[in-house]
Design a protein around this motif. Structure first.
Motif, PDB file in Angstrom:
ATOM      1  N   ALA A  70      25.454  59.931  56.816  1.00 55.13           N
ATOM      2  CA  ALA A  70      25.261  61.086  55.810  1.00 55.13           C
ATOM      3  C   ALA A  70      24.662  62.114  56.442  1.00 55.13           C
ATOM      4  CB  ALA A  70      24.387  60.563  54.607  1.00 55.13           C
ATOM      5  N   ALA A  71      23.687  61.787  57.269  1.00 55.73           N
ATOM      6  CA  ALA A  71      22.794  62.915  57.955  1.00 55.73           C
ATOM      7  C   ALA A  71      23.974  63.632  58.907  1.00 55.73           C
ATOM      8  CB  ALA A  71      21.685  62.460  58.859  1.00 55.73           C
ATOM      9  N   GLY A  72      24.571  62.996  59.407  1.00 56.35           N
ATOM     10  CA  GLY A  72      25.594  63.475  60.285  1.00 56.35           C
ATOM     11  C   GLY A  72      26.742  64.451  59.671  1.00 56.35           C
ATOM     12  N   PHE A  73      26.956  64.305  58.523  1.00 56.78           N
ATOM     13  CA  PHE A  73      27.874  65.021  57.659  1.00 56.78           C
ATOM     14  C   PHE A  73      27.079  66.335  57.269  1.00 56.78           C
ATOM     15  CE2 PHE A  73      30.511  61.183  56.126  1.00 56.78           C
ATOM     16  CZ  PHE A  73      31.619  61.855  56.467  1.00 56.78           C
ATOM     17  N   LEU A  74      25.529  66.193  57.131  1.00 53.84           N
ATOM     18  CA  LEU A  74      24.773  67.478  56.720  1.00 53.84           C
ATOM     19  C   LEU A  74      24.729  68.274  58.013  1.00 53.84           C
ATOM     20  CD1 LEU A  74      21.951  65.864  54.761  1.00 53.84           C
ATOM     21  CD2 LEU A  74      23.597  67.120  53.985  1.00 53.84           C
ATOM     22  N   ALA A  75      24.727  67.668  59.319  1.00 51.67           N
ATOM     23  CA  ALA A  75      24.780  68.557  60.264  1.00 51.67           C
ATOM     24  C   ALA A  75      25.935  69.388  60.575  1.00 51.67           C
ATOM     25  CB  ALA A  75      24.557  67.684  61.492  1.00 51.67           C
ATOM     26  N   LEU A  76      27.252  68.614  60.123  1.00 52.84           N
ATOM     27  CA  LEU A  76      28.225  69.499  60.116  1.00 52.84           C
ATOM     28  C   LEU A  76      28.463  70.591  58.897  1.00 52.84           C
ATOM     29  CD1 LEU A  76      31.037  66.794  60.825  1.00 52.84           C
ATOM     30  CD2 LEU A  76      29.958  68.450  62.391  1.00 52.84           C
ATOM     31  N   GLY A  77      27.555  70.480  58.230  1.00 50.36           N
ATOM     32  CA  GLY A  77      27.602  71.713  56.796  1.00 50.36           C
ATOM     33  C   GLY A  77      28.351  71.089  55.413  1.00 50.36           C
ATOM     34  N   ILE A  78      28.390  69.754  55.717  1.00 48.22           N
ATOM     35  CA  ILE A  78      28.992  69.106  54.680  1.00 48.22           C
ATOM     36  C   ILE A  78      27.921  68.997  53.453  1.00 48.22           C
ATOM     37  CG2 ILE A  78      30.327  67.101  53.560  1.00 48.22           C
ATOM     38  CD1 ILE A  78      31.974  68.913  55.677  1.00 48.22           C
ATOM     39  N   GLY A  79      28.085  69.225  52.078  1.00 50.17           N
ATOM     40  CA  GLY A  79      27.181  69.145  51.177  1.00 50.17           C
ATOM     41  C   GLY A  79      27.833  68.627  49.954  1.00 50.17           C
ATOM     42  N   LYS A  80      27.156  68.600  48.690  1.00 49.76           N
ATOM     43  CA  LYS A  80      27.477  68.361  47.624  1.00 49.76           C
ATOM     44  C   LYS A  80      28.870  68.983  46.916  1.00 49.76           C
ATOM     45  CE  LYS A  80      25.739  67.413  42.810  1.00 49.76           C
ATOM     46  NZ  LYS A  80      24.504  67.381  42.102  1.00 49.76           N
ATOM     47  N   GLY A  81      29.738  68.224  46.430  1.00 55.27           N
ATOM     48  CA  GLY A  81      31.135  68.787  46.108  1.00 55.27           C
ATOM     49  C   GLY A  81      32.046  69.117  47.038  1.00 55.27           C
ATOM     50  N   ASP A  82      31.839  68.929  48.569  1.00 52.17           N
ATOM     51  CA  ASP A  82      32.756  68.948  49.596  1.00 52.17           C
ATOM     52  C   ASP A  82      33.736  67.829  49.549  1.00 52.17           C
ATOM     53  OD1 ASP A  82      31.927  71.746  50.358  1.00 52.17           O
ATOM     54  OD2 ASP A  82      30.599  70.820  51.866  1.00 52.17           O
ATOM     55  N   ARG A  83      35.065  67.988  49.590  1.00 50.65           N
ATOM     56  CA  ARG A  83      35.824  67.076  50.068  1.00 50.65           C
ATOM     57  C   ARG A  83      35.960  66.662  51.534  1.00 50.65           C
ATOM     58  NH1 ARG A  83      35.417  70.882  46.818  1.00 50.65           N
ATOM     59  NH2 ARG A  83      37.458  71.861  47.332  1.00 50.65           N
ATOM     60  N   VAL A  84      35.707  65.123  51.331  1.00 43.13           N
ATOM     61  CA  VAL A  84      35.964  64.536  52.664  1.00 43.13           C
ATOM     62  C   VAL A  84      36.812  63.376  52.700  1.00 43.13           C
ATOM     63  CG1 VAL A  84      34.669  63.139  54.572  1.00 43.13           C
ATOM     64  CG2 VAL A  84      33.624  64.878  53.387  1.00 43.13           C
ATOM     65  N   GLY A  85      37.757  63.568  53.577  1.00 43.20           N
ATOM     66  CA  GLY A  85      39.103  62.588  53.608  1.00 43.20           C
ATOM     67  C   GLY A  85      38.857  61.500  54.268  1.00 43.20           C
ATOM     68  N   VAL A  86      39.323  60.242  53.999  1.00 42.63           N
ATOM     69  CA  VAL A  86      39.381  59.083  54.995  1.00 42.63           C
ATOM     70  C   VAL A  86      40.676  58.559  54.987  1.00 42.63           C
ATOM     71  CG1 VAL A  86      38.470  57.613  53.128  1.00 42.63           C
ATOM     72  CG2 VAL A  86      38.201  56.890  55.468  1.00 42.63           C
ATOM     73  N   TRP A  87      41.202  58.369  56.208  1.00 43.67           N
ATOM     74  CA  TRP A  87      42.450  58.035  56.581  1.00 43.67           C
ATOM     75  C   TRP A  87      42.652  57.017  57.471  1.00 43.67           C
ATOM     76  CZ3 TRP A  87      46.498  61.116  59.665  1.00 43.67           C
ATOM     77  CH2 TRP A  87      47.708  60.752  59.533  1.00 43.67           C
ATOM     78  N   SER A  88      42.574  55.647  57.098  1.00 45.55           N
ATOM     79  CA  SER A  88      42.265  54.519  57.905  1.00 45.55           C
ATOM     80  C   SER A  88      42.699  53.436  57.294  1.00 45.55           C
ATOM     81  CB  SER A  88      40.856  54.672  58.352  1.00 45.55           C
ATOM     82  OG  SER A  88      40.386  53.447  58.901  1.00 45.55           O
ATOM     83  N   PRO A  89      42.926  52.335  58.062  1.00 41.02           N
ATOM     84  CA  PRO A  89      43.234  50.846  57.392  1.00 41.02           C
ATOM     85  C   PRO A  89      41.567  50.366  57.376  1.00 41.02           C
ATOM     86  CG  PRO A  89      43.509  50.855  59.626  1.00 41.02           C
ATOM     87  CD  PRO A  89      43.311  52.294  59.478  1.00 41.02           C
ATOM     88  N   ASN A  90      41.502  49.133  57.019  1.00 43.04           N
ATOM     89  CA  ASN A  90      40.197  48.667  56.593  1.00 43.04           C
ATOM     90  C   ASN A  90      39.380  48.524  57.796  1.00 43.04           C
ATOM     91  OD1 ASN A  90      41.332  48.305  54.065  1.00 43.04           O
ATOM     92  ND2 ASN A  90      41.016  46.134  53.846  1.00 43.04           N
ATOM     93  N   ARG A  91      38.529  49.336  57.863  1.00 46.26           N
ATOM     94  CA  ARG A  91      37.419  49.316  59.179  1.00 46.26           C
ATOM     95  C   ARG A  91      36.085  49.546  58.479  1.00 46.26           C
ATOM     96  NH1 ARG A  91      39.663  50.799  64.663  1.00 46.26           N
ATOM     97  NH2 ARG A  91      37.339  51.568  65.152  1.00 46.26           N
ATOM     98  N   LEU A  92      35.180  49.105  59.266  1.00 47.32           N
ATOM     99  CA  LEU A  92      33.544  49.382  59.009  1.00 47.32           C
ATOM    100  C   LEU A  92      33.518  50.674  58.750  1.00 47.32           C
ATOM    101  CD1 LEU A  92      30.691  48.465  58.617  1.00 47.32           C
ATOM    102  CD2 LEU A  92      30.532  48.726  61.162  1.00 47.32           C
ATOM    103  N   GLU A  93      33.750  51.818  59.494  1.00 51.87           N
ATOM    104  CA  GLU A  93      33.579  53.077  59.518  1.00 51.87           C
ATOM    105  C   GLU A  93      33.937  53.672  57.989  1.00 51.87           C
ATOM    106  OE1 GLU A  93      34.826  52.694  63.812  1.00 51.87           O
ATOM    107  OE2 GLU A  93      35.273  51.581  61.823  1.00 51.87           O
ATOM    108  N   TRP A  94      35.331  53.105  57.566  1.00 51.69           N
ATOM    109  CA  TRP A  94      35.659  53.535  56.120  1.00 51.69           C
ATOM    110  C   TRP A  94      34.483  53.115  54.993  1.00 51.69           C
ATOM    111  CZ3 TRP A  94      36.746  53.668  51.245  1.00 51.69           C
ATOM    112  CH2 TRP A  94      37.825  54.175  50.614  1.00 51.69           C
TER     113      TRP A  94
END
Length: 572
Positions: A70-94
């Motif tokens: 979550a802190a990494g996303f903040l460092a990228l400038g991602i915040g409340k309401g921004d959309r973050v896609g996840v494209w992956s099979p079943n993995r821990l990172e998902w």
């Protein structure tokens, strides 16, 4: 929930209208709150086991990883309401991404791992994804290669936010694993961006979140065209996860095997959030379902619970016939996605020791479950029906004019209550067509009996269910019609012993053109998900139509079944 509560949910006045119990009460909580409660009560207990990668995390360690992400996303400038896609099979990172986005109020966008170029392009642009977290590859899908093919300028963008004409909103691509292409960020690199100051910011941001905030977009579609983004809130999915796992009596002592995909509500809501709501252990056998991995995981981890669609259980039973495993630890589970044949249910009860397995029914737009059986309902009821209504929901069965039909009558199921989505992202017209006065029109034909058990008897829309995957003919038709040699096309489902249904396409060629079925299938490969590619293709001169020019899919379906039957008789 007691059976007394279930009895109170039976129809009244002879009409097909049921209301769920009001106990237990709804929980006014966000996803981060749910995880905090699990850590407080079960911090040292194992939360996640990913057997293929060897990752094992306690609830406390999992929460730390979530905060770093979550802190990494903040460092990228991602915040409340921004959309973050996840494209992956079943993995821990998902799963880390699922909770990390919720931690900062960003909206997780589930992208089917089977999606190909045109579908990925559509999904990212439809909801304006600002970041994409992706696996490097899965099976025949080269995810990084496809992203570069969609936006070749990304490869030369160097450090800093990305810029792409075709994907104008996308600024960051995070790649799971050690290797990331030029201009992309390795997942470990995202975690490394977390600073103490950013992690401290998380609790401040958390205080600004509310349970009604949108937190998840899942793509679904109807007969009207391209996939629509069903938008769900913390409140929607936290509560549905709780009630689903209440019905199977899940506790912190349970070990839940999740072979179903995370991108779907079955995996991420009923599986992950359901387990977290009870402090249970989650076990992921592999990146995608195989009967061998799933059975091995059950035996090795002494699992007590297993989820799956009926075709998964059929495959596991076939594998058990080949090689015995000790599954005596199993107690319960959930079978959903299609009706369960009674012989399969009996074998799952007997050979897999899942005497308390339940059946669920719902849809993405209702977070997802509306009906579910109890662990001790009779086998016949658990096969012939989808159980009884969930708490805090209301369902009616209506005719074409919107009137509630008598008990035992057939009509469209409509659902109202806490679980109904906020709407389809960026599509007010589609939302208004689907939700009327709070009632979600499911498009499914159902029947309610006098005890409140619901049977699904058909579909108002012509949705195809192939091995638990919901497939919408119109979406495939709109893709196939782009082929230069195709004049007209109709797609429908026909019965199949293995998958329940298979996709069939009838094609009318353009005048002066010819097209072979195999060429048409080749045209689909790499562009639409493998399960949408028509299994059966017939080139026809015309399509059966009504007097008003509407295609008669039921006529095509019946004719196709007869043709296949005749061919099978000639070639035994």
């Amino acid at each position: 929930m007691s059976h007394a509560m279930a009895a109170s949910a039976a129809p009244r006045d002879g009409l097909s209208h049921v209301t769920g119990p009001t106990e237990p009460p709804l929980k006014n909580a966000t996803i981060p709150q749910l995880l905090r409660e699990a850590v407080a009560s079960h911090g040292d207990s194992e939360a996640l086991v990913f057997r293929e990668s060897g990752d094992r995390l306690s609830y406390r360690d999992f929460a730390r990883q979530v905060d770093r992400c979550a802190a990494g996303f903040l460092a990228l400038g991602i915040g409340k309401g921004d959309r973050v896609g996840v494209w992956s099979p079943n993995r821990l990172e998902w799963v880390i991404t699922q909770f990390a986005t919720a931690r900062i109020g960003a909206i997780l966008v589930n992208i089917n791992p089977a999606y190909r170029l045109s579908e990925l392009d559509y999904a990212l642009n439809k909801v304006g994804c600002r970041a994409l977290v992706t696996a490097q590859a899965f099976k025949t899908s080269d995810y990084v290669g496809m992203i570069n093919e969609l936006a070749p300028e990304l490869a030369g963008s160097g450090d800093g936010p990305l810029s792409s004409a075709r994907l104008p909103d996308l600024r960051h691509v995070v790649v799971m694993g050690a290797k990331a292409g030029p201009g992309m960020i390795p997942f470990e690199g995202l975690l490394a961006m977390a600073t103490p100051a950013l992690i401290e910011d998380l609790d401040r941001i958390d205080a600004t979140l509310t349970p009604r905030d949108p937190i998840n977009i899942q793509f679904t579609s109807g007969t009207t065209g391209m996939p629509k983004g069903a938008t769900l809130s913390h409140f929607n999915i936290v509560n549905n996860a709780r009630f689903v796992t209440d019905r199977i009596n899940l506790t912190a002592g349970d070990r839940l095997v999740i072979p179903v995909p995370l991108y779907h509500c079955f995996g991420m809501v009923m599986g992950v959030l359901g387990a977290v709501s009870k402090g249970a252990k989650m076990i992921f056998p592999g990146e995608a379902f195989t009967p061998v991995q799933t059975l091995d995981a059950i035996a090795a981890e002494r699992a007590t619970v297993c989820y799956g669609v009926p075709t998964m259980f059929v495959a596991m039973l076939q594998e058990l016939d080949r090689q015995h495993r000790d599954l005596s630890s199993l107690r319960t589970g959930i079978m959903a996605g299609a009706l369960c044949p009674i012989e399969v249910m009996k074998r799952v009860n007997r050979d897999m020791h899942m005497h308390e397995v339940t059946i669920c029914y719902g849809m993405t737009e209702t977070s997802p479950v509306s009906f579910q059986s109890f662990t001790d309902d009779p086998t016949e009821k658990r096969c012939e029906t989808v159980g009884r209504i969930h708490p805090h929901l209301e369902v009616k069965v209506v005719d074409a004019d919107g009137n509630i039909v008598p008990v035992g009558g057939k009509g469209e199921l409509c659902t109202r209550g806490y679980s109904v989505m906020a709407g389809y992202w960026g599509d007010k017209a589609a939302t208004a067509a689907a939700v009327t006065d709070g009632w979600m029109h499911t498009g499914d034909l159902g029947v309610l009996d006098a005890e409140g058990f619901c049977s699904i008897v058909g579909r108002v829309k012509d949705m195809i269910i192939r091995g638990g995957e919901n497939i919408y003919p119109r979406e495939i038709e709109e893709f196939l019609i782009r082929h230069p040699d195709v004049s007209d096309v109709q797609v429908f489902g026909i019965p199949d012993k293995t998958f329940g249904e298979q996709v069939c396409a009838w094609i009318v060629a353009r005048p002066g053109s010819s097209i072979a079925p195999e060429a048409l299938r080749d045209y689909c490969k790499g562009q639409i998900a493998h399960f949408k590619v028509p299994h059966h293709v017939r080139i026809v001169t015309d399509l059966p139509m009504t007097a008003t020019g509407k295609p008669q899919k039921f006529v095509m379906r019946d004719r196709m079944v007869e043709m296949l039957r005749a061919e099978a008789a000639q070639n035994p």
